[in-house]
Design a protein around this motif. Structure first.
Motif, PDB file in Angstrom:
ATOM      1  N   LEU A  53       0.831  -1.208   0.000  1.00 13.97           N
ATOM      2  CA  LEU A  53       0.000   0.000   0.000  1.00 13.97           C
ATOM      3  C   LEU A  53       0.864   1.256   0.000  1.00 13.97           C
ATOM      4  CD1 LEU A  53      -2.783  -1.262   2.383  1.00 13.97           C
ATOM      5  CD2 LEU A  53      -2.969  -0.850  -0.076  1.00 13.97           C
ATOM      6  N   THR A  54       1.963   1.224   0.721  1.00 10.01           N
ATOM      7  CA  THR A  54       2.985   2.268   0.617  1.00 10.01           C
ATOM      8  C   THR A  54       4.147   1.622  -0.111  1.00 10.01           C
ATOM      9  OG1 THR A  54       2.305   3.288   2.696  1.00 10.01           O
ATOM     10  CG2 THR A  54       4.520   3.832   1.894  1.00 10.01           C
ATOM     11  N   LYS A 108       1.965   9.284  -1.778  1.00  9.09           N
ATOM     12  CA  LYS A 108       1.387  10.543  -1.295  1.00  9.09           C
ATOM     13  C   LYS A 108      -0.136  10.540  -1.209  1.00  9.09           C
ATOM     14  CE  LYS A 108       5.029  13.783  -2.436  1.00  9.09           C
ATOM     15  NZ  LYS A 108       5.394  14.970  -3.200  1.00  9.09           N
ATOM     16  N   ARG A 109      -0.804   9.971  -2.219  1.00  3.34           N
ATOM     17  CA  ARG A 109      -2.263  10.128  -2.227  1.00  3.34           C
ATOM     18  C   ARG A 109      -3.056   8.848  -2.478  1.00  3.34           C
ATOM     19  NH1 ARG A 109      -4.889  10.706  -7.081  1.00  3.34           N
ATOM     20  NH2 ARG A 109      -3.554  10.607  -8.923  1.00  3.34           N
ATOM     21  N   LEU A 110      -2.371   7.765  -2.777  1.00  2.00           N
ATOM     22  CA  LEU A 110      -3.088   6.528  -3.108  1.00  2.00           C
ATOM     23  C   LEU A 110      -2.568   5.358  -2.279  1.00  2.00           C
ATOM     24  CD1 LEU A 110      -3.021   7.089  -6.966  1.00  2.00           C
ATOM     25  CD2 LEU A 110      -5.020   7.320  -5.482  1.00  2.00           C
ATOM     26  N   ASP A 111      -2.447   5.563  -0.964  1.00  3.96           N
ATOM     27  CA  ASP A 111      -1.844   4.545  -0.116  1.00  3.96           C
ATOM     28  C   ASP A 111      -2.864   3.695   0.641  1.00  3.96           C
ATOM     29  OD1 ASP A 111      -2.661   6.524   1.594  1.00  3.96           O
ATOM     30  OD2 ASP A 111      -0.793   6.594   2.746  1.00  3.96           O
ATOM     31  N   ASP A 112      -4.099   3.670   0.162  1.00  2.00           N
ATOM     32  CA  ASP A 112      -5.103   2.766   0.713  1.00  2.00           C
ATOM     33  C   ASP A 112      -6.082   2.376  -0.401  1.00  2.00           C
ATOM     34  OD1 ASP A 112      -7.434   4.645   0.687  1.00  2.00           O
ATOM     35  OD2 ASP A 112      -6.245   5.699   2.196  1.00  2.00           O
ATOM     36  N   GLY A 116       7.702   1.611   2.559  1.00  2.00           N
ATOM     37  CA  GLY A 116       6.642   0.656   2.861  1.00  2.00           C
ATOM     38  C   GLY A 116       7.049  -0.799   2.945  1.00  2.00           C
ATOM     39  N   THR A 117       8.339  -1.084   3.066  1.00  2.00           N
ATOM     40  CA  THR A 117       8.807  -2.472   3.077  1.00  2.00           C
ATOM     41  C   THR A 117       8.122  -3.306   4.150  1.00  2.00           C
ATOM     42  OG1 THR A 117      10.930  -1.816   2.189  1.00  2.00           O
ATOM     43  CG2 THR A 117      10.848  -3.939   3.295  1.00  2.00           C
ATOM     44  N   HIS A 118       7.980  -2.760   5.334  1.00  2.00           N
ATOM     45  CA  HIS A 118       7.395  -3.520   6.445  1.00  2.00           C
ATOM     46  C   HIS A 118       5.991  -3.043   6.794  1.00  2.00           C
ATOM     47  CE1 HIS A 118      11.212  -5.482   6.904  1.00  2.00           C
ATOM     48  NE2 HIS A 118      11.816  -4.306   6.955  1.00  2.00           N
ATOM     49  N   MET A 119       5.338  -2.423   5.825  1.00  2.00           N
ATOM     50  CA  MET A 119       3.980  -1.944   6.055  1.00  2.00           C
ATOM     51  C   MET A 119       2.998  -2.880   5.356  1.00  2.00           C
ATOM     52  SD  MET A 119       4.833   2.085   5.776  1.00  2.00           S
ATOM     53  CE  MET A 119       3.392   2.758   6.556  1.00  2.00           C
ATOM     54  N   GLY A 120       1.732  -2.529   5.350  1.00  2.00           N
ATOM     55  CA  GLY A 120       0.683  -3.403   4.859  1.00  2.00           C
ATOM     56  C   GLY A 120       0.736  -3.728   3.377  1.00  2.00           C
ATOM     57  N   THR A 121       0.318  -4.952   3.063  1.00  2.00           N
ATOM     58  CA  THR A 121       0.158  -5.391   1.681  1.00  2.00           C
ATOM     59  C   THR A 121      -1.226  -5.996   1.517  1.00  2.00           C
ATOM     60  OG1 THR A 121       1.045  -7.611   2.097  1.00  2.00           O
ATOM     61  CG2 THR A 121       2.624  -5.923   1.402  1.00  2.00           C
TER      62      THR A 121
END
Length: 121
Positions: free
Chosen positions: A38-39, A72-76, A45-50
């Motif tokens: 998502l990031t 910046k604007r499309l991370d969800d 965003g390596t260890h953030m949500g997928t």
């Protein structure tokens, strides 16, 4: 870690089909699919949500947007689904079979912008 994620997804798939959060269609085991950060990893965003997406849905995202735009604007999922370009794609792919896949190319505008950025002046 990836093996654990894959094992968990396989076990979950046997119980109920995974649903692509972008297009809302099921992702059958034989369908091409991949994980979307998502990031973007390049933006921390390596260890953030997928999320698991159809490969065609994942390719559509990266064909339309840069890593910076995604961060910046499309991370969800909600902001991705609300984007007019992706909304048109989602409507188009919505009536395709769950295992449908087709090659995806970068949009013409993005190709031209990338080419002009890389030209020597």
């Amino acid at each position: 870690m990836e093996a654990a994620i894959t094992a968990a997804e396989s076990a979950a798939a046997r119980r109920a089909p995974i649903i692509c959060p972008l297009c809302g269609r099921p992702i059958p085991p034989q369908a091409k699919s991949s994980r979307h950060h998502l990031t973007p990893r390049l933006k921390g965003g390596t260890h953030m949500g997928t999320v698991r997406l159809h490969q065609i849905c994942h390719s559509a995202i990266h064909a339309r947007f840069s890593e910076t735009e995604l961060a910046k604007r499309l991370d969800d999922i909600e902001s991705l689904r609300a984007d007019p370009e992706l909304a048109a794609f989602i409507e188009w792919v919505g009536d395709k079979p769950p295992s449908f896949h087709a090659p995806t190319r970068m949009t013409r505008d993005r190709r031209e912008a990338k080419a002009s950025k890389n030209r020597w002046v």
